[in-house]
Design a protein around this motif. Structure first.
Motif, PDB file in Angstrom:
ATOM      1  N   ASP A 228       0.813  -1.219   0.000  1.00  0.00           N
ATOM      2  CA  ASP A 228       0.000   0.000   0.000  1.00  0.00           C
ATOM      3  C   ASP A 228       0.846   1.267   0.000  1.00  0.00           C
ATOM      4  OD1 ASP A 228       0.732   0.090   2.669  1.00  0.00           O
ATOM      5  OD2 ASP A 228      -1.213   0.895   3.296  1.00  0.00           O
ATOM      6  N   ASN A 300      11.917  14.310  16.157  1.00  0.00           N
ATOM      7  CA  ASN A 300      11.552  15.528  15.433  1.00  0.00           C
ATOM      8  C   ASN A 300      12.618  15.946  14.425  1.00  0.00           C
ATOM      9  OD1 ASN A 300       8.915  16.316  16.268  1.00  0.00           O
ATOM     10  ND2 ASN A 300       9.756  16.738  18.292  1.00  0.00           N
ATOM     11  N   LEU A 303      11.962  13.862  11.411  1.00  0.00           N
ATOM     12  CA  LEU A 303      10.712  14.299  10.790  1.00  0.00           C
ATOM     13  C   LEU A 303      10.957  15.573   9.974  1.00  0.00           C
ATOM     14  CD1 LEU A 303       7.555  13.953  10.673  1.00  0.00           C
ATOM     15  CD2 LEU A 303       7.487  15.721  12.410  1.00  0.00           C
TER      16      LEU A 303
ATOM     17  N   MET B   1      -1.695   3.694   3.509  1.00  0.00           N
ATOM     18  CA  MET B   1      -2.172   4.381   4.724  1.00  0.00           C
ATOM     19  C   MET B   1      -2.184   3.421   5.910  1.00  0.00           C
ATOM     20  SD  MET B   1      -2.413   7.409   4.046  1.00  0.00           S
ATOM     21  CE  MET B   1      -3.340   8.346   5.267  1.00  0.00           C
ATOM     22  N   LYS B   2      -2.484   2.110   5.613  1.00  0.00           N
ATOM     23  CA  LYS B   2      -2.538   1.121   6.696  1.00  0.00           C
ATOM     24  C   LYS B   2      -1.158   0.989   7.339  1.00  0.00           C
ATOM     25  CE  LYS B   2      -4.237  -3.527   6.895  1.00  0.00           C
ATOM     26  NZ  LYS B   2      -4.585  -4.609   5.957  1.00  0.00           N
ATOM     27  N   THR B   3      -0.113   0.979   6.496  1.00  0.00           N
ATOM     28  CA  THR B   3       1.251   0.867   7.010  1.00  0.00           C
ATOM     29  C   THR B   3       1.540   2.000   7.991  1.00  0.00           C
ATOM     30  OG1 THR B   3       1.832   0.069   4.815  1.00  0.00           O
ATOM     31  CG2 THR B   3       3.638   0.620   6.295  1.00  0.00           C
ATOM     32  N   ILE B   4       1.182   3.224   7.579  1.00  0.00           N
ATOM     33  CA  ILE B   4       1.472   4.376   8.426  1.00  0.00           C
ATOM     34  C   ILE B   4       0.722   4.278   9.749  1.00  0.00           C
ATOM     35  CG2 ILE B   4       1.158   6.875   8.599  1.00  0.00           C
ATOM     36  CD1 ILE B   4       1.854   7.085   5.693  1.00  0.00           C
ATOM     37  N   ILE B   6      -0.376   1.555  11.371  1.00  0.00           N
ATOM     38  CA  ILE B   6       0.163   0.509  12.252  1.00  0.00           C
ATOM     39  C   ILE B   6       1.492   0.944  12.866  1.00  0.00           C
ATOM     40  CG2 ILE B   6       1.051  -1.862  12.329  1.00  0.00           C
ATOM     41  CD1 ILE B   6      -0.938  -2.610  10.189  1.00  0.00           C
ATOM     42  N   LEU B   7       2.369   1.517  12.026  1.00  0.00           N
ATOM     43  CA  LEU B   7       3.668   1.958  12.539  1.00  0.00           C
ATOM     44  C   LEU B   7       3.492   3.058  13.581  1.00  0.00           C
ATOM     45  CD1 LEU B   7       5.903   1.965   9.339  1.00  0.00           C
ATOM     46  CD2 LEU B   7       6.167   0.524  11.343  1.00  0.00           C
ATOM     47  N   THR B   8       2.516   3.941  13.362  1.00  0.00           N
ATOM     48  CA  THR B   8       2.280   5.019  14.327  1.00  0.00           C
ATOM     49  C   THR B   8       1.857   4.451  15.674  1.00  0.00           C
ATOM     50  OG1 THR B   8       1.516   6.360  12.476  1.00  0.00           O
ATOM     51  CG2 THR B   8       1.090   7.213  14.674  1.00  0.00           C
ATOM     52  N   ILE B  10       2.505   1.446  16.859  1.00  0.00           N
ATOM     53  CA  ILE B  10       3.663   0.781  17.484  1.00  0.00           C
ATOM     54  C   ILE B  10       4.594   1.812  18.118  1.00  0.00           C
ATOM     55  CG2 ILE B  10       5.749  -0.573  17.020  1.00  0.00           C
ATOM     56  CD1 ILE B  10       4.227  -2.051  14.871  1.00  0.00           C
ATOM     57  N   LEU B  11       4.854   2.898  17.378  1.00  0.00           N
ATOM     58  CA  LEU B  11       5.748   3.937  17.899  1.00  0.00           C
ATOM     59  C   LEU B  11       5.180   4.535  19.178  1.00  0.00           C
ATOM     60  CD1 LEU B  11       8.271   5.703  17.555  1.00  0.00           C
ATOM     61  CD2 LEU B  11       6.889   7.290  16.233  1.00  0.00           C
ATOM     62  N   LEU B  14       5.557   2.087  22.111  1.00  0.00           N
ATOM     63  CA  LEU B  14       6.935   1.979  22.590  1.00  0.00           C
ATOM     64  C   LEU B  14       7.373   3.236  23.330  1.00  0.00           C
ATOM     65  CD1 LEU B  14       8.765   0.214  19.624  1.00  0.00           C
ATOM     66  CD2 LEU B  14       8.418  -0.665  21.925  1.00  0.00           C
ATOM     67  N   VAL B  30       5.709  15.093  18.327  1.00  0.00           N
ATOM     68  CA  VAL B  30       5.979  14.678  16.947  1.00  0.00           C
ATOM     69  C   VAL B  30       4.720  14.837  16.100  1.00  0.00           C
ATOM     70  CG1 VAL B  30       6.692  12.764  15.471  1.00  0.00           C
ATOM     71  CG2 VAL B  30       7.776  13.080  17.678  1.00  0.00           C
ATOM     72  N   PHE B  34       4.182  17.364  12.963  1.00  0.00           N
ATOM     73  CA  PHE B  34       3.785  16.881  11.648  1.00  0.00           C
ATOM     74  C   PHE B  34       2.612  17.701  11.116  1.00  0.00           C
ATOM     75  CE2 PHE B  34       0.543  14.313   9.529  1.00  0.00           C
ATOM     76  CZ  PHE B  34       1.173  14.155   8.315  1.00  0.00           C
ATOM     77  N   PHE B  38       2.537  20.122   7.805  1.00  0.00           N
ATOM     78  CA  PHE B  38       1.562  19.907   6.746  1.00  0.00           C
ATOM     79  C   PHE B  38       0.743  21.173   6.503  1.00  0.00           C
ATOM     80  CE2 PHE B  38      -2.053  17.919   4.621  1.00  0.00           C
ATOM     81  CZ  PHE B  38      -1.383  17.065   3.777  1.00  0.00           C
TER      82      PHE B  38
END
Lengths: 370, 252
Positions: A228, A300, A303, B1-4, B6-8, B10-11, B14, B30, B34, B38
């Motif tokens: 994806d 950050n 990012l 979008m799914k990847t982002i 899931i990773l978010t 997990i981050l 943690l 963070v 972001f 944007f």
């Protein structure tokens, strides 16, 4: 004290002289280039034109007539005329002024020479900025500054060697080549900045754990969600974009993880050095404390690096009527995934580095003074 | 979008696990940064002046990065003050130099990606290039300032009686290692991100002189060099501000 001031003054004067020499040299280094270089002697502004596209973006385009004198090559000393068009936005063009030096494509047609400006000469500014960095390093950090510089230059050379190797070998699984390079970068940087001692070993071990952990999590998630991500949106891709993306992620991740590990380990060692009586648990606590303080800022940093690079492309997408979702997907999502995986690596390295650093002093061990 | 997503998740998990409450607010810093970045792109695209918009978000990003990631107010104040001062100095350097070196917009190597676009979009790409440069250096200077300030703070906490001279010595010791590593973060972050570009340039077999003048290569190099200057300056300013802090405590 006086002798030291005198020494700094001499260093300062030498650095200024070197700077002036670089500046003057790059202004007249055209004889070293194979491409033809011209110096603009006269510019006359021509007509201007208002443009408007289908998205109601108003811009202005201008014509310039340029006279220049050739500085090298067969036409050296000859006057050449050409023209240039530039726009107010300047996405792919620029306005020229007299006194500037440019690279020129000369073409002979029916005995007449036509010229076109192909590029702008930027070496003066690049080298001057490099000179500022080196001077600042020498003036503020003396020997240690040079060591830092040496580490960066050496890493850059190794980086270029691995790229050369990648292009030469043309492996199908070139990802592992860059994983190998990551190990070498880590070892080199730590050896130069910290030196060969216990602190270096502790830092190296925590970095390996943090990086491997983050990468495994990243790859698992990427495989789980399938395709994806638009890997084809990766700029400049000439090899398998997915592997290229993963390789870039490993290298991008490495710096930040190294940074976190070094901050934690060096602070723990510094505390132990000034307070030999402190126990292991307190050391671990101090390590976690430093880690928590830099966790947010470090993520950050990445990012900002990954995101700021997408600015120009993002603006271009938005101005030409693309939706928010589409723009995000095609210009930013890869950078975001990179930042997220790096963030995971930074988070994982904090407990690892604190535990290893505290463990290093498990039996009233003394810090080796380097 | 799914990847982002899931990773978010997990981050976030943690960060809370390792950092506790501080990790939680660091995660939000963070996230807010972001959104600010944007929003910044969207505002510039809709016609706001690029430089002023980016400066405003830059100061917000600095404040958020420093105060939300770091619980100790004393070192946060020092770090924030130092980064603001360095940002002003960097502006004075970047604005004229970026005009002289003309690395705005897109390079020849990118022509394939942009050929579908009409480039006359009425936005000053020079100002966007300056914004990019300023914003990408901010993270590095905020991080270096906090690392020094909180590192020195730990030293002060372990030994409240420390003299300014000893503290400055510790500052130099920690500072030089932190600087080396911050350089590495920048170096790997930026050139790692440009891996594909370097491979492409290698395949094109250009001369050394080409690199010294090409728009894309010069602009990437200058980004690293600007950040290096900013980091050196912020280490000097932060150490100086911290050593001023211990003096009144001692005399009291």
């Amino acid at each position: 004290m006086l002798a030291k001031n005198k020494k700094s003054l001499i260093i300062f004067i030498i650095l200024s002289l070197i700077g002036a020499a670089i500046y003057l040299f790059t202004l007249s280094d055209s004889f070293m280039y194979q491409r033809d270089i011209g110096k603009i002697t006269h510019v006359s502004e021509g007509s201007s034109q208002r443009t408007e596209d289908e998205f109601k973006n108003v811009d202005h385009q201008h014509e310039q007539k340029i006279t220049m004198i050739m500085l090298n090559g067969k036409q050296k000393g000859k006057k050449i005329h050409t023209h240039n068009s530039w726009s107010n936005s300047g996405a792919f063009d620029q306005k020229f002024h007299s006194g500037q030096q440019v690279f020129v494509d000369l073409q002979k047609q029916n005995g007449r020479t036509t010229a076109e400006i192909s590029d702008y000469k930027r070496d003066t500014y690049l080298l001057m900025l490099g000179w500022v960095v080196i001077s600042l390093l020498i003036l503020t950090m003396e020997f240690k500054g040079l060591k830092t510089l040496f580490s960066v230059v050496l890493n850059f050379v190794v980086f270029l060697l691995f790229i050369e190797l990648d292009v030469k070998l043309n492996l199908t699984n070139f990802f592992w080549l860059f994983v190998l390079s990551a190990f070498i970068f880590t070892a080199l940087s730590l050896l130069i900045v910290i030196g060969w001692n216990k602190q270096c070993a502790v830092t190296f071990a925590s970095i390996v754990i943090g990086t491997t952990g983050a990468l495994m999590i990243g790859v698992l998630v990427l495989n789980y969600t399938g395709n994806d991500l638009h890997y084809e949106a990766l700029d400049f891709a000439t090899q398998s974009p997915k592997q290229l993306f993963l390789s870039a992620t490993v290298i991008g991740l490495l710096g930040a993880v190294m940074d976190a590990a070094t901050d934690i380990v060096s602070t723990v060692f510094e505390i132990k050095r000034s307070h030999p009586q402190i126990d292991q648990k307190q050391l671990f606590g101090s390590g976690i404390e430093v880690g928590r303080a830099i966790l947010g800022p470090l993520i950050n940093v990445l990012l900002l690096i990954f995101f700021a690079e997408t600015f120009a492309m993002g603006v271009l997408f938005f101005r030409t009527g693309n939706s928010i979702g589409y723009t995000f997907e095609w210009t930013m999502s890869l950078g975001i995934v990179q930042s997220l995986i790096s963030g995971i690596g930074i988070t994982l390295v904090i407990p690892a580095a604190s535990a290893f650093a505290a463990w290093a002093f498990r039996k009233e061990g003394q810090v080796e003074n380097n | 979008m799914k990847t982002i997503s899931i990773l978010t998740v997990i981050l976030a998990f943690l960060m809370v696990l390792v950092g506790g409450k501080q990790g939680f607010s660091a995660f939000f810093s963070v996230l807010i940064n972001f959104l600010l970045l944007f929003l910044n792109i969207m505002l510039i695209s809709s016609g706001f002046p690029p430089l002023w918009t980016s400066l405003f978000s830059g100061i917000c990003i600095l404040a958020i990065t420093i105060y939300m990631g770091n619980s100790d107010e004393k070192s946060s104040n020092v770090a924030f003050l130092a980064t603001l001062a360095v940002m002003v100095v960097m502006l004075l350097l970047i604005v004229p130099l970026d005009h002289l070196v003309q690395v705005k917009g897109f390079a020849n190597e990118q022509s394939e990606e942009i050929e579908a676009f009409n480039l006359l979009v009425g936005v000053d790409f020079e100002k966007i290039a300056i914004s990019t440069t300023i914003l990408s250096t901010l993270g590095a200077i905020a991080e270096a300032a906090i690392a020094i300030a909180s590192g020195l703070n730990e030293v002060i906490e372990q030994d409240p009686q420390i003299t300014p001279l000893k503290l400055r010595k510790s500052g130099q010791n920690i500072g030089s290692q932190i600087m080396g590593m911050t350089f590495n973060t920048l170096f790997f972050g930026m050139f790692g991100g440009d891996l594909a570009l370097f491979i492409l340039l290698n395949k094109l077999h250009n001369s050394f002189g080409y690199y010294l003048n090409s728009k894309i290569f010069v602009s990437e190099c200058m980004l690293v060099l600007y950040s290096a200057i900013a980091v050196i300056l912020v280490i000097i300013v932060t150490t100086w501000l911290m050593s001023r802090k211990v003096r009144p405590q001692r005399s009291a």
